[in-house]
Design a protein around this motif. Structure first.
Motif, mmCIF file in Angstrom:
data_model
loop_
_atom_site.group_PDB
_atom_site.id
_atom_site.type_symbol
_atom_site.label_atom_id
_atom_site.label_comp_id
_atom_site.label_asym_id
_atom_site.label_seq_id
_atom_site.Cartn_x
_atom_site.Cartn_y
_atom_site.Cartn_z
ATOM 1 N N TYR A 150 55.166 1.121 46.386
ATOM 2 C CA TYR A 150 56.657 0.456 46.122
ATOM 3 C C TYR A 150 56.758 -0.672 46.712
ATOM 4 O O TYR A 150 57.464 -1.453 45.862
ATOM 5 C CB TYR A 150 57.519 1.529 47.146
ATOM 6 C CG TYR A 150 57.524 2.789 46.896
ATOM 7 C CD1 TYR A 150 58.258 3.412 45.736
ATOM 8 C CD2 TYR A 150 56.629 4.037 47.435
ATOM 9 C CE1 TYR A 150 58.308 4.673 45.400
ATOM 10 C CE2 TYR A 150 56.654 5.293 47.141
ATOM 11 C CZ TYR A 150 57.640 5.684 46.278
ATOM 12 O OH TYR A 150 57.655 6.961 45.924
ATOM 13 N N ILE A 172 50.592 3.652 48.287
ATOM 14 C CA ILE A 172 50.861 5.068 48.602
ATOM 15 C C ILE A 172 49.847 5.889 48.006
ATOM 16 O O ILE A 172 49.189 6.762 48.751
ATOM 17 C CB ILE A 172 52.267 5.370 48.420
ATOM 18 C CG1 ILE A 172 53.140 4.410 48.980
ATOM 19 C CG2 ILE A 172 52.534 6.831 48.834
ATOM 20 C CD1 ILE A 172 53.171 4.571 50.314
ATOM 21 N N PRO A 224 50.489 17.654 52.806
ATOM 22 C CA PRO A 224 51.610 17.495 54.084
ATOM 23 C C PRO A 224 52.745 16.347 53.712
ATOM 24 O O PRO A 224 52.417 15.834 52.649
ATOM 25 C CB PRO A 224 50.605 16.938 55.089
ATOM 26 C CG PRO A 224 49.519 16.522 54.583
ATOM 27 C CD PRO A 224 49.278 17.250 53.335
ATOM 28 N N ASN A 225 53.857 16.429 54.429
ATOM 29 C CA ASN A 225 54.841 15.410 54.291
ATOM 30 C C ASN A 225 54.388 14.058 54.117
ATOM 31 O O ASN A 225 53.381 13.762 55.112
ATOM 32 C CB ASN A 225 56.065 15.651 55.237
ATOM 33 C CG ASN A 225 56.764 16.912 55.362
ATOM 34 O OD1 ASN A 225 56.730 17.762 56.367
ATOM 35 N ND2 ASN A 225 57.288 17.451 54.149
ATOM 36 N N GLY A 226 54.811 13.342 53.106
ATOM 37 C CA GLY A 226 54.487 11.927 53.284
ATOM 38 C C GLY A 226 52.860 11.644 52.800
ATOM 39 O O GLY A 226 52.558 10.604 52.635
ATOM 40 N N ALA A 227 52.215 12.683 52.049
ATOM 41 C CA ALA A 227 50.942 12.625 51.467
ATOM 42 C C ALA A 227 51.251 11.760 50.205
ATOM 43 O O ALA A 227 50.071 11.233 49.584
ATOM 44 C CB ALA A 227 50.476 13.897 51.193
ATOM 45 N N GLY A 228 52.397 11.807 49.578
ATOM 46 C CA GLY A 228 52.271 10.874 48.348
ATOM 47 C C GLY A 228 52.608 11.875 46.901
ATOM 48 O O GLY A 228 52.263 11.381 45.828
ATOM 49 N N LYS A 229 53.081 13.001 47.373
ATOM 50 C CA LYS A 229 53.168 14.105 46.098
ATOM 51 C C LYS A 229 54.290 13.726 45.122
ATOM 52 O O LYS A 229 54.220 13.500 44.101
ATOM 53 C CB LYS A 229 53.611 15.508 46.774
ATOM 54 C CG LYS A 229 52.583 15.897 47.659
ATOM 55 C CD LYS A 229 52.998 17.329 48.341
ATOM 56 C CE LYS A 229 53.996 17.530 48.848
ATOM 57 N NZ LYS A 229 54.272 16.628 50.232
ATOM 58 N N SER A 230 55.619 13.362 45.918
ATOM 59 C CA SER A 230 56.633 12.639 45.042
ATOM 60 C C SER A 230 56.325 11.571 44.300
ATOM 61 O O SER A 230 56.509 11.167 43.024
ATOM 62 C CB SER A 230 57.936 12.435 45.787
ATOM 63 O OG SER A 230 58.367 13.708 46.288
ATOM 64 N N THR A 231 55.517 10.482 44.974
ATOM 65 C CA THR A 231 54.925 9.198 44.466
ATOM 66 C C THR A 231 54.271 9.458 43.338
ATOM 67 O O THR A 231 54.374 8.908 42.320
ATOM 68 C CB THR A 231 54.384 8.478 45.445
ATOM 69 O OG1 THR A 231 55.178 8.365 46.706
ATOM 70 C CG2 THR A 231 54.073 7.133 45.032
ATOM 71 N N LYS A 249 56.346 10.633 40.316
ATOM 72 C CA LYS A 249 57.110 9.310 39.830
ATOM 73 C C LYS A 249 55.984 8.469 39.313
ATOM 74 O O LYS A 249 56.560 7.687 38.337
ATOM 75 C CB LYS A 249 57.916 8.809 40.942
ATOM 76 C CG LYS A 249 59.101 9.497 41.568
ATOM 77 C CD LYS A 249 59.803 8.842 42.585
ATOM 78 C CE LYS A 249 59.370 9.070 43.949
ATOM 79 N NZ LYS A 249 60.180 8.286 44.839
ATOM 80 N N GLN A 288 63.041 15.546 43.146
ATOM 81 C CA GLN A 288 63.208 16.447 44.250
ATOM 82 C C GLN A 288 64.611 16.475 44.588
ATOM 83 O O GLN A 288 65.237 17.625 45.167
ATOM 84 C CB GLN A 288 62.619 15.754 45.582
ATOM 85 C CG GLN A 288 62.455 16.590 46.440
ATOM 86 C CD GLN A 288 61.166 15.906 47.626
ATOM 87 O OE1 GLN A 288 60.488 15.108 47.303
ATOM 88 N NE2 GLN A 288 61.224 16.493 48.764
ATOM 89 N N GLU A 347 59.113 19.881 43.944
ATOM 90 C CA GLU A 347 59.823 20.639 45.093
ATOM 91 C C GLU A 347 61.115 21.498 44.618
ATOM 92 O O GLU A 347 61.985 21.619 45.225
ATOM 93 C CB GLU A 347 60.023 20.174 46.355
ATOM 94 C CG GLU A 347 59.104 19.382 46.798
ATOM 95 C CD GLU A 347 58.596 19.458 48.327
ATOM 96 O OE1 GLU A 347 59.467 20.054 49.050
ATOM 97 O OE2 GLU A 347 57.818 18.965 49.068
#
Ligand SMILES: Nc1ncnc2c1ncn2[C@@H]1O[C@H](COP(=O)(O)OP(=O)(O)OP(=O)(O)O)[C@@H](O)[C@H]1O
Ligand SMILES: [Mg+2]
Length: 259
Positions: free
Chosen positions: A31, A37, A56-63, A66, A104, A179
């Motif tokens: 970003y 990321i 895990p949370n913050g791993a970059g899955k949504s990124t 996107k 998400q 998700e």
């Protein structure tokens, strides 16, 4: 992950990704300038496949989703849709070219009716509406029965159906889901996994990110474990779910959710 693991991962990716409907090669993205990321991420989805991404949370899955959908700046690497380079193309153009994306959060227009939400899904090609409305309500009959109801008044599970339905209106060749089961009751979570499978069986390739890792690995053809913007593991969903290293590192806590 050692550098030889990374090389092995890349070699496997290159040998298997040929002919994919969607593929990402060596993505470096983020970003802010200088803060990456995604750190050299590879991914592919073959026609008809249901691919799951956990981590895990913050791993970059949504990124990652996107970035595939043109919403995050790609610094290095490429994205291809049906063999064509789409790196850096805008999201609205990618919708026209055949990518459907369900984010998400905030994935419906609450003040619009179900029918109007679905119309928004194909505003670039309004002539498609009636045929696609039939397809979507074939998968989600409840949306047809309640088409005049406002999306804002629906339950979380129903809103998720509207969001998936909207993304299916342009007849995508691949659907990206971020998700879809998050925040839903256990019964509705199961329902979402069944619906995702149904969409996939209807011929739509699917790439889904999920926090309900164990359930996701059970239904997907192939999975990726993403950690710190890198692919840590990949393989058939069931093989990953049974891999002691994946269980120890990622399913111990993640897998307990929703079980
Ligand atoms: N819009 C943004 N601007 C700057 N940094 C962001 C933005 N969105 C996410 N990040 C950062 O990127 C990293 C990865 O976030 P991302 O949302 O991709 O993770 P995730 O794997 O989807 O996590 P979760 O399981 O919580 O959904 C995090 O460090 C996050 O703080
Ligand atoms: Mg996320």
């Amino acid at each position: 992950m050692t550098s030889s693991d990374a090389e092995e991962f890349r070699a496997k990716h290159l040998s298997e990704a040929e002919g994919a409907v969607l593929r990402a090669d060596g993505l470096i993205a983020g970003y802010l300038p200088g803060v990456n990321i995604l750190n050299d991420t590879d991914l592919y989805c073959q026609p008809g496949e249901l691919v799951g991404i956990i981590g895990p949370n913050g791993a970059g899955k949504s990124t990652l989703l996107k970035a595939l959908f043109g919403l995050v700046k790609i610094h290095e690497g490429t994205v291809q849709l049906n063999g064509e380079d789409i790196t850096g193309k805008r999201a609205d153009e990618l919708v026209t070219r055949g990518i459907g994306f369900v984010p998400q959060t905030n994935n419906v227009f609450p003040s619009l009716t179900i029918e109007e939400n679905l119309e928004m899904g194909c505003y670039q090609a309004p002539k498609k509406f009636s045929e696609r409305f039939d397809f979507v309500t074939g998968i989600f009959p409840a949306l047809g029965e309640r088409r005049k109801q406002r999306a804002g008044g629906l339950s979380g599970g129903e809103r998720q159906m509207v969001a998936m339905g909207r993304a299916l209106m342009m007849e995508p060749s691949v659907l990206l889901l971020d998700e879809p089961s998050a925040g839903l009751s256990p019964v509705m979570q199961d329902e979402v996994f069944v619906q995702t499978r149904k969409i996939n069986k209807a011929g739509v390739s699917v790439v889904m990110v999920e926090q309900n890792a164990r359930r996701c690995l059970q239904i997907c053809d192939r999975g990726y474990v993403l950690d710190q913007g890198r692919n840590a593991y990949t393989g058939p969903g069931r093989a990953l779910a049974d891999d002691p290293k994946v269980i120890e590192l990622y399913l111990g806590t993640l897998g307990a959710k929703g079980d």
